[in-house]
Design an enzyme around this catalytic site. Structure first.
Site, PDB file in Angstrom:
ATOM      1  N   ASP A  22       0.816  -1.209   0.000  1.00 21.77           N
ATOM      2  CA  ASP A  22       0.000   0.000   0.000  1.00 21.77           C
ATOM      3  C   ASP A  22       0.854   1.265   0.000  1.00 21.77           C
ATOM      4  O   ASP A  22       1.375   1.677   1.038  1.00 21.77           O
ATOM      5  CB  ASP A  22      -0.908  -0.011   1.258  1.00 21.77           C
ATOM      6  CG  ASP A  22      -1.745   1.236   1.349  1.00 21.77           C
ATOM      7  OD1 ASP A  22      -2.074   1.644   2.483  1.00 21.77           O
ATOM      8  OD2 ASP A  22      -2.067   1.814   0.291  1.00 21.77           O
ATOM      9  N   ASP A  25      -1.755   5.456  -5.495  1.00 24.22           N
ATOM     10  CA  ASP A  25      -2.062   4.624  -4.334  1.00 24.22           C
ATOM     11  C   ASP A  25      -2.409   3.190  -4.702  1.00 24.22           C
ATOM     12  O   ASP A  25      -3.540   2.902  -5.118  1.00 24.22           O
ATOM     13  CB  ASP A  25      -3.236   5.263  -3.554  1.00 24.22           C
ATOM     14  CG  ASP A  25      -3.534   4.510  -2.281  1.00 24.22           C
ATOM     15  OD1 ASP A  25      -4.496   4.862  -1.600  1.00 24.22           O
ATOM     16  OD2 ASP A  25      -2.787   3.560  -1.972  1.00 24.22           O
TER      17      ASP A  25
HETATM   18  C1  LIG Z   1      -9.706   5.982  -0.980  1.00 22.48           C
HETATM   19  S1  LIG Z   1      -9.615   5.415   0.602  1.00 22.48           S
HETATM   20  C2  LIG Z   1     -10.337   3.841   0.437  1.00 22.48           C
HETATM   21  C3  LIG Z   1      -9.284   2.781   0.300  1.00 22.48           C
HETATM   22  N1  LIG Z   1      -9.874   1.450   0.342  1.00 22.48           N
HETATM   23  C4  LIG Z   1     -10.157   0.807  -0.790  1.00 22.48           C
HETATM   24  O1  LIG Z   1      -9.908   1.224  -1.903  1.00 22.48           O
HETATM   25  C5  LIG Z   1     -10.750  -0.589  -0.574  1.00 22.48           C
HETATM   26  C6  LIG Z   1      -9.615  -1.602  -0.702  1.00 22.48           C
HETATM   27  C7  LIG Z   1     -10.150  -2.969  -0.394  1.00 22.48           C
HETATM   28  C8  LIG Z   1     -10.243  -3.370   0.930  1.00 22.48           C
HETATM   29  C9  LIG Z   1     -10.704  -4.639   1.226  1.00 22.48           C
HETATM   30  C10 LIG Z   1     -11.100  -5.521   0.208  1.00 22.48           C
HETATM   31  C11 LIG Z   1     -11.023  -5.098  -1.112  1.00 22.48           C
HETATM   32  C12 LIG Z   1     -10.549  -3.826  -1.414  1.00 22.48           C
HETATM   33  O2  LIG Z   1     -11.701  -0.871  -1.609  1.00 22.48           O
HETATM   34  C13 LIG Z   1     -12.793  -0.056  -1.689  1.00 22.48           C
HETATM   35  O3  LIG Z   1     -12.993   0.853  -0.920  1.00 22.48           O
HETATM   36  N2  LIG Z   1     -13.617  -0.340  -2.733  1.00 22.48           N
HETATM   37  C14 LIG Z   1     -13.381  -1.494  -3.578  1.00 22.48           C
HETATM   38  C15 LIG Z   1     -14.644  -2.236  -3.872  1.00 22.48           C
HETATM   39  C16 LIG Z   1     -15.734  -1.302  -4.387  1.00 22.48           C
HETATM   40  N3  LIG Z   1     -16.937  -2.039  -4.655  1.00 22.48           N
HETATM   41  C17 LIG Z   1     -15.991  -0.216  -3.352  1.00 22.48           C
HETATM   42  C18 LIG Z   1     -14.731   0.553  -3.070  1.00 22.48           C
HETATM   43  C19 LIG Z   1      -8.264   2.858   1.425  1.00 22.48           C
HETATM   44  O4  LIG Z   1      -8.585   3.192   2.540  1.00 22.48           O
HETATM   45  N4  LIG Z   1      -7.030   2.424   1.049  1.00 22.48           N
HETATM   46  C20 LIG Z   1      -5.963   2.348   2.031  1.00 22.48           C
HETATM   47  C21 LIG Z   1      -5.306   0.972   1.991  1.00 22.48           C
HETATM   48  C22 LIG Z   1      -6.348  -0.125   2.119  1.00 22.48           C
HETATM   49  C23 LIG Z   1      -6.988  -0.125   3.502  1.00 22.48           C
HETATM   50  C24 LIG Z   1      -7.952  -1.285   3.668  1.00 22.48           C
HETATM   51  C25 LIG Z   1      -7.284  -2.612   3.382  1.00 22.48           C
HETATM   52  C26 LIG Z   1      -6.628  -2.638   2.027  1.00 22.48           C
HETATM   53  C27 LIG Z   1      -5.676  -1.460   1.862  1.00 22.48           C
HETATM   54  C28 LIG Z   1      -4.944   3.433   1.746  1.00 22.48           C
HETATM   55  O5  LIG Z   1      -4.314   3.219   0.499  1.00 22.48           O
HETATM   56  C29 LIG Z   1      -5.668   4.768   1.746  1.00 22.48           C
HETATM   57  O6  LIG Z   1      -4.720   5.759   1.512  1.00 22.48           O
HETATM   58  C30 LIG Z   1      -5.161   7.042   1.511  1.00 22.48           C
HETATM   59  C31 LIG Z   1      -6.522   7.358   1.551  1.00 22.48           C
HETATM   60  C32 LIG Z   1      -6.886   8.682   1.552  1.00 22.48           C
HETATM   61  N5  LIG Z   1      -5.961   9.680   1.534  1.00 22.48           N
HETATM   62  C33 LIG Z   1      -4.657   9.372   1.498  1.00 22.48           C
HETATM   63  C34 LIG Z   1      -4.226   8.059   1.496  1.00 22.48           C
END
Ligand SMILES: CSC[C@H](NC(=O)[C@H](Cc1ccccc1)OC(=O)N1CCC(N)CC1)C(=O)N[C@@H](CC1CCCCC1)[C@@H](O)COc1ccncc1
Length: 329
Positions: free
Chosen positions: A35, A219
């Site tokens: 990540d 990202d």
């Molecule tokens: C735009 S922040 C939302 C983002 N999390 C996602 O992208 C998740 C990822 C996921 C999680 C679990 C299963 C499948 C996919 O997936 C979805 O949210 N989606 C996918 C599926 C879709 N149907 C709905 C939307 C997020 O917090 N990422 C962080 C890392 C992430 C955290 C959760 C576990 C996986 C890794 C991180 O990089 C965010 O950094 C920043 C965010 C905002 N400012 C700066 C940096």
């Protein structure tokens, strides 16, 4: 020295990318999510409540002869999607793609939120953001890449994420054969802990790039391409059946639609995301309604070039020169 690790999409929607990481002696191999949007390496462990850890591969520091407790240190992290985790800290040897960091802070989870409990495909994250974003207290720790950088042939790594096929994270070298186009470089802003950059313009369906700059982050840990409402509207105005679906919290459309491509300018190059990369997946198994890979960034407050955008490019995360390189794939 260099490292090269394969990475695979977790499911048919390319929701996240999974990379095997070896921790400890003898090696304990865990599937982790790399990540670039965060800066902590944390894992499900022998300290994670059994009910939460069920179905997950876990790290047991007590079974590693090289594990050491970092006494007094704790961590707690909350992600953009409101998921969270926290715990205490060990140091141990961590090997990625054949490259070992001897004394890496391995953050052991004593608490994980529901989303992580349910996502049994991953056992934690490897943060590849800037060290300033690390959440360990009282003394913040370095990321695996930051620890590795000084020993790598070059202080950089590349991400080559692919739709429904194996891609790679390479450390210390650029395999230019992975790209079709020239690598265009642009300054990276690490002040917030992320890989921030400014795209110089965008276009829909192969039209000429306009000159509306877009500041955002590269990202690997975010699935979607999240951009301002005006751009999202300009794109979906070309998609007859597109509409906002409250329950899905995003724009959906008929899966049969022929989606236009989306292009953005960066470092003097143009990166074009093909229409089929922007049609993420049916909203449910067998549904003829599909969820868009391009969605609004308005409730996040940051524009995010997530996996949907990264899949169209070879991306160079160049710490040494504080820059990002993008090449069409
Ligand atoms: C735009 S922040 C939302 C983002 N999390 C996602 O992208 C998740 C990822 C996921 C999680 C679990 C299963 C499948 C996919 O997936 C979805 O949210 N989606 C996918 C599926 C879709 N149907 C709905 C939307 C997020 O917090 N990422 C962080 C890392 C992430 C955290 C959760 C576990 C996986 C890794 C991180 O990089 C965010 O950094 C920043 C965010 C905002 N400012 C700066 C940096």
């Amino acid at each position: 020295q260099t490292g090269s690790a394969n990475t695979n999409p977790s499911d048919s929607a390319d929701d996240e990318y999974i990379t095997s990481v070896s921790i400890g002696t003898p090696a304990q191999v865990l599937p982790l999510d790399f990540d670039t949007g965060s800066s902590d390496l944390w894992v499900f462990s022998s300290e994670t409540p059994k009910s939460s850890a069920s179905g997950h591969v876990t790290y047991s520091p007590s079974k590693s002869s090289t594990a050491k407790k970092l006494s007094g240190s704790t961590w707690s992290i909350k992600y953009g999607d409101k998921s969270s985790s926290s715990g205490d800290v060990y140091t141990d040897v961590v090997t990625i793609g054949g490259f070992s960091v001897k004394t890496q802070a391995v953050e052991s989870a004593t608490k994980v939120s529901t989303q992580f409990v349910q996502d049994t495909l991953i056992s934690g994250l490897v943060g590849l953001g800037f060290d300033i974003g690390n959440q360990v207290s009282p003394r913040p720790q370095k990321t695996w890449f930051s620890n590795a950088a000084s020993s790598l042939a070059e202080p950089l790594f590349t991400a080559d994420l692919r739709h429904q096929e194996t891609g790679s994270y390479n450390f210390g070298f650029i395999d230019t054969s992975l790209a079709k186009g020239t690598i265009g470089y642009t300054p990276a802003d690490g002040s917030e802990g992320y890989w921030g950059f400014t795209a110089t313009g965008y276009s829909v369906g192969g039209a000429k790039l306009n000159r509306n700059s877009i500041t955002g982050i590269a990202d690997t840990g975010t699935t979607l391409l999240l951009l301002p409402d005006n751009i999202v509207d300009a794109y979906y105005n070309n998609v007859e059946s597109a509409e906002y679906d409250d329950s899905q919290e995003g724009v959906v459309f008929d899966c049969s639609e022929d989606l236009p491509s989306f292009s953005f300018g960066v470092g003097g190059q143009t990166i074009t995301i093909s229409g089929d990369l922007l049609n993420l997946t049916p909203i449910e198994e067998g549904s003829s309604t599909c969820f868009g890979g391009l969605q609004s960034s308005s409730d996040i407050g940051t524009n995010i070039f997530g996996d949907v955008a990264l899949k169209a490019a070879l991306v160079v995360f160049d710490l040494g020169n504080e820059r990002l390189g993008w090449a069409q794939k």
